[in-house]
Design a protein around this motif. Structure first.
Motif, mmCIF file in Angstrom:
data_model
loop_
_atom_site.group_PDB
_atom_site.id
_atom_site.type_symbol
_atom_site.label_atom_id
_atom_site.label_comp_id
_atom_site.label_asym_id
_atom_site.label_seq_id
_atom_site.Cartn_x
_atom_site.Cartn_y
_atom_site.Cartn_z
ATOM 1 N N PRO A 10 -1.371 -64.166 37.461
ATOM 2 C CA PRO A 10 -0.142 -64.913 37.195
ATOM 3 C C PRO A 10 -0.139 -66.111 38.150
ATOM 4 O O PRO A 10 -0.772 -66.060 39.199
ATOM 5 C CB PRO A 10 0.976 -63.945 37.580
ATOM 6 N N ILE A 11 0.550 -67.166 37.782
ATOM 7 C CA ILE A 11 0.701 -68.227 38.777
ATOM 8 C C ILE A 11 1.946 -67.862 39.577
ATOM 9 O O ILE A 11 2.983 -67.518 39.019
ATOM 10 C CB ILE A 11 0.765 -69.630 38.126
ATOM 11 N N TYR A 12 1.786 -67.867 40.881
ATOM 12 C CA TYR A 12 2.813 -67.308 41.760
ATOM 13 C C TYR A 12 3.934 -68.310 42.029
ATOM 14 O O TYR A 12 3.683 -69.514 42.132
ATOM 15 C CB TYR A 12 2.165 -66.857 43.074
ATOM 16 N N TYR A 13 5.151 -67.786 42.173
ATOM 17 C CA TYR A 13 6.277 -68.659 42.501
ATOM 18 C C TYR A 13 6.018 -69.283 43.860
ATOM 19 O O TYR A 13 5.828 -68.565 44.846
ATOM 20 C CB TYR A 13 7.589 -67.873 42.539
ATOM 21 N N HIS A 19 2.663 -61.748 49.630
ATOM 22 C CA HIS A 19 2.554 -60.422 50.250
ATOM 23 C C HIS A 19 1.427 -59.638 49.579
ATOM 24 O O HIS A 19 0.730 -60.175 48.710
ATOM 25 C CB HIS A 19 3.889 -59.699 50.198
ATOM 26 N N ASP A 50 3.421 -71.562 40.351
ATOM 27 C CA ASP A 50 4.472 -71.849 39.377
ATOM 28 C C ASP A 50 5.535 -72.628 40.164
ATOM 29 O O ASP A 50 6.174 -72.063 41.046
ATOM 30 C CB ASP A 50 4.995 -70.475 38.913
ATOM 31 N N TRP A 227 9.334 -70.314 32.097
ATOM 32 C CA TRP A 227 8.303 -69.426 31.541
ATOM 33 C C TRP A 227 7.476 -70.113 30.468
ATOM 34 O O TRP A 227 6.275 -69.897 30.358
ATOM 35 C CB TRP A 227 8.934 -68.137 31.001
ATOM 36 N N TYR A 234 -2.334 -71.004 31.295
ATOM 37 C CA TYR A 234 -3.538 -70.247 30.950
ATOM 38 C C TYR A 234 -4.461 -71.018 30.002
ATOM 39 O O TYR A 234 -5.647 -70.726 29.934
ATOM 40 C CB TYR A 234 -3.155 -68.907 30.307
ATOM 41 N N GLY A 259 1.356 -58.102 36.837
ATOM 42 C CA GLY A 259 2.076 -56.922 37.304
ATOM 43 C C GLY A 259 2.977 -56.418 36.183
ATOM 44 O O GLY A 259 3.303 -57.159 35.249
ATOM 45 N N ASP A 261 6.004 -55.937 35.971
ATOM 46 C CA ASP A 261 7.322 -56.557 35.845
ATOM 47 C C ASP A 261 7.329 -57.761 34.907
ATOM 48 O O ASP A 261 8.390 -58.189 34.476
ATOM 49 C CB ASP A 261 7.816 -57.003 37.231
ATOM 50 N N TRP A 290 2.979 -51.374 40.850
ATOM 51 C CA TRP A 290 3.534 -52.025 42.037
ATOM 52 C C TRP A 290 3.202 -51.268 43.302
ATOM 53 O O TRP A 290 3.067 -50.044 43.284
ATOM 54 C CB TRP A 290 5.056 -52.141 41.870
ATOM 55 N N TRP A 291 3.125 -52.013 44.380
ATOM 56 C CA TRP A 291 2.958 -51.384 45.689
ATOM 57 C C TRP A 291 4.331 -51.064 46.270
ATOM 58 O O TRP A 291 5.211 -51.928 46.303
ATOM 59 C CB TRP A 291 2.231 -52.328 46.658
ATOM 60 N N MET A 298 9.134 -52.478 48.134
ATOM 61 C CA MET A 298 8.858 -53.501 49.145
ATOM 62 C C MET A 298 9.851 -54.641 48.929
ATOM 63 O O MET A 298 9.917 -55.203 47.840
ATOM 64 C CB MET A 298 7.423 -54.006 48.987
HETATM 65 N N1 MSP Z 1 5.685 -67.056 38.330
HETATM 66 C C1 MSP Z 1 5.713 -65.808 37.660
HETATM 67 C C2 MSP Z 1 4.454 -65.599 36.862
HETATM 68 C C3 MSP Z 1 4.159 -66.649 35.833
HETATM 69 S S1 MSP Z 1 2.638 -66.355 35.053
HETATM 70 C C4 MSP Z 1 2.603 -67.372 33.764
HETATM 71 C C5 MSP Z 1 5.838 -64.669 38.673
HETATM 72 N N2 MSP Z 1 5.492 -64.934 39.906
HETATM 73 S S2 MSP Z 1 5.636 -63.912 41.131
HETATM 74 O O1 MSP Z 1 5.130 -64.634 42.262
HETATM 75 O O2 MSP Z 1 6.955 -63.422 41.231
HETATM 76 O O3 MSP Z 1 4.814 -62.660 40.856
HETATM 77 C C6 MSP Z 1 3.472 -62.699 40.624
HETATM 78 C C7 MSP Z 1 2.855 -61.332 40.588
HETATM 79 O O4 MSP Z 1 3.052 -60.596 41.793
HETATM 80 C C8 MSP Z 1 3.355 -60.445 39.466
HETATM 81 O O5 MSP Z 1 2.242 -60.008 38.720
HETATM 82 C C9 MSP Z 1 4.001 -59.307 40.160
HETATM 83 O O6 MSP Z 1 3.854 -58.116 39.463
HETATM 84 C C10 MSP Z 1 3.247 -59.252 41.467
HETATM 85 N N3 MSP Z 1 3.984 -58.505 42.434
HETATM 86 C C11 MSP Z 1 5.136 -58.840 43.057
HETATM 87 N N4 MSP Z 1 5.507 -57.783 43.853
HETATM 88 C C12 MSP Z 1 4.616 -56.771 43.722
HETATM 89 C C13 MSP Z 1 4.426 -55.522 44.319
HETATM 90 N N5 MSP Z 1 5.282 -55.006 45.176
HETATM 91 N N6 MSP Z 1 3.299 -54.838 44.011
HETATM 92 C C14 MSP Z 1 2.356 -55.336 43.157
HETATM 93 N N7 MSP Z 1 2.509 -56.507 42.580
HETATM 94 C C15 MSP Z 1 3.688 -57.187 42.745
HETATM 95 O O7 MSP Z 1 6.249 -63.588 38.283
#
Ligand code: MSP
Length: 512
Positions: A10-13, A19, A50, A227, A234, A259, A261, A290-291, A298
């Motif tokens: 996923p692209i992360y926020y 973490h 993201d 979203w 991708y 993940g 979620d 999830w962890w 967490m």
């Molecule tokens: N920006 C969106 C994704 C867009 S993809 C087109 C997003 N970002 S996020 O930063 O919130 O999360 C990214 C990933 O981190 C997700 O796959 C999410 O499941 C994962 N995790 C966040 N907390 C987590 C845990 N505690 N354990 C495992 N993965 C977790 O969602």
């Protein structure tokens, strides 16, 4: 047969502090990418950030700087973490880059022209932190059903994507493609969700409320819903519409790791958007668990967020990579604790693997002056070790095809265990003392060294830096005929007479 392989995270926020949850998905994607490269595939591995949306706009405003500057600073945390974790991504996409924004606008224009995007007035409940609209019946006790926070009633005109018209198609597609949504429980979850009528998807936000987004090309008073913007990464990064000849071979073999979620956005919104564009869905979307931390969720409020940077600093990058994929079952939740971490690293890496490596090279140096001895005809126990090694390769392959990292590592540790047992039972130290024991000693040491070669190659995707040290010590690092996955088809690629080097302490024990 080598082919193409495309893997994404996923692209992360960009606002979040990375973490171990984020590290988990990215390490998993890295292991897949490295495994496929080792297998000879042409790989494309993409991760990124993201960067649009309300939260980013608000955070920048609070800091009194522009959202772009805010993103430029925040993105470094991810870049630095991926570098510290030895992540081998081929590209890093930020949704604020022109190359991405351009494709998002083209996609919007194409779907609008096709009649799949329309404007209507909409009344609903809005959850500001989640940036999501809910209908009255969605609400849980008058609050956001996702996060439980307060919602505000909003009426406005917006653009909608005709997601509902793809519902039947999506159900049939999921039915016919068993590998599309994995694990199976997640597939059932989505099929369950699709039993209710699917609504159309609101894909815009009025610019006066949210300006930090991609303007909609046919109505600049609006920006795209995050979203809709984010999912398009991708394909935009892989060359859709700009380098289609490169893009399509990768897209056929695309795997999205996510993940649990973010299942609905990926398994419902995204495939219907692709269908509307005339593109196939990715081959597989795999949702991992999830962890938790010592049994608890967490979260910042519980102050138990595990920082991967400090773990790497304390225990080394490969201990972290290894723990993440060895500890749980990929697809289910897993639990982090410092005790479990230390236990794993000391048990599997320092004891089982580290000692095996150390004593083998020490004995090779002592008995054969550091050169690989020539084996004579193998006996039963020697052949059993050969078979276990060849079997481990097949098991790892099958597990990696199914994205079951834990099973792949189980197979390698079976071989590690078997090799340790083989040494104990063959007792090279006694053979060395016995008159006429040289020939058998040479056979035993050759077998152990060759088994270590298998182990080093199979572990490379998981713990690349340490596996590289192993390959160097075994003298096979620059020899594709003994360090590729292909070289594990057959036992016996180690060349007698070649030198090996003794490196002590592959994995130091963590003292508590
Ligand atoms: N920006 C969106 C994704 C867009 S993809 C087109 C997003 N970002 S996020 O930063 O919130 O999360 C990214 C990933 O981190 C997700 O796959 C999410 O499941 C994962 N995790 C966040 N907390 C987590 C845990 N505690 N354990 C495992 N993965 C977790 O969602």
């Amino acid at each position: 047969m080598a082919g193409t392989f495309f893997v994404t995270t996923p692209i992360y926020y960009v606002n979040d502090v990375p973490h171990i949850g984020h590290a988990y998905t990215t390490v998993a994607a890295d292991v897949l990418a490295r495994y496929h490269r080792l297998a000879g595939d042409t790989v494309l591995f993409i991760t990124g950030t993201d960067e649009h949306g309300q939260k980013v706009q608000d955070a920048a405003r609070r800091r009194g700087i522009s959202p772009q500057l805010h993103c430029d600073e925040m993105v470094l945390r991810y870049r630095e973490l991926w570098s510290a974790l030895n992540i081998s991504n081929d590209d890093f996409i930020r949704t604020t880059e022109d190359r991405h924004k351009k494709i998002v606008r083209e996609v919007l224009a194409a779907l609008h022209a096709k009649g799949d995007i329309y404007k209507t007035s909409y009344e609903g409940w809005y959850c500001v932190p989640d940036e999501r609209f809910w209908t009255e019946k969605d609400l849980a006790g008058g609050r956001c059903p996702e996060c439980g926070r307060e919602v505000q009633q909003i009426e406005e005109s917006n653009y909608f994507f005709r997601m509902s018209s793809y519902q039947q198609w999506l159900i049939s597609y999921i039915d016919e493609h068993r590998d599309f949504i994995l694990p199976r429980t997640r597939r059932n979850e989505i099929l369950g969700f699709l039993r209710q009528p699917l609504a159309d998807l609101c894909i815009s936000r009025p610019r006066q409320r949210l300006s930090w987004g991609i303007p909609i090309p046919f109505d600049e008073e609006y920006v795209t819903y995050v979203w809709f913007d984010a999912l398009i990464n991708y394909v935009s990064t892989a060359g859709y519409r700009t380098r289609d000849r490169e893009f399509f071979p990768f897209w056929e073999n695309a795997v999205h790791l996510i993940g649990k979620d973010i299942l609905t956005t990926h398994c419902v919104y995204w495939p219907t958007m692709l269908r509307a564009l005339g593109l196939n869905p990715p081959r597989t979307i795999f949702a991992h668990g999830w962890w938790t931390v010592e049994g608890q969720k967490m979260s910042k409020s519980l102050n138990n967020v595990v920082d991967p940077v400090s773990l790497i600093r304390d225990f080394g990058v490969d201990a972290v990579r290894f723990f993440l994929l060895r500890e749980g079952t990929f697809g289910l939740d897993a639990d982090f604790s410092r005790t479990a971490f230390i236990h794993r690293v000391n048990g599997d890496l320092a004891n089982d693997l580290g000692n095996l490596f150390n004593r083998t090279l020490a004995m090779t140096s002592k008995y054969f002056g550091g050169t690989i001895p020539a084996p004579s005809t193998p006996g039963d126990s020697d052949r059993r070790l050969q078979e276990t090694a060849v079997e481990a390769v097949k098991k790892v392959h099958a597990a990696m095809e199914e994205i079951a990292f834990h099973r792949a590592l189980d197979a390698v540790w079976e071989l590690v265990g078997m090799t340790n047992k083989y040494i104990d039972e063959s007792a090279p130290w006694s053979l060395a003392k016995r008159a006429g024991g040289e020939e058998q000693l040479a056979t035993v040491m050759y077998h152990v060294l060759e088994s270590l070669r298998f182990i080093a190659v199979l572990l490379f995707p998981f713990i690349p830096a340490s596996a590289e040290r192993m390959r160097e010590a075994l003298g096979i690092q620059e020899q594709p005929d003994s360090s590729s996955l292909d070289s594990l088809r057959q036992w016996g690629a180690m060349m007698p007479g070649n030198p090996v080097t003794h490196i002590p302490q592959l994995f130091p024990r963590i003292e508590t």
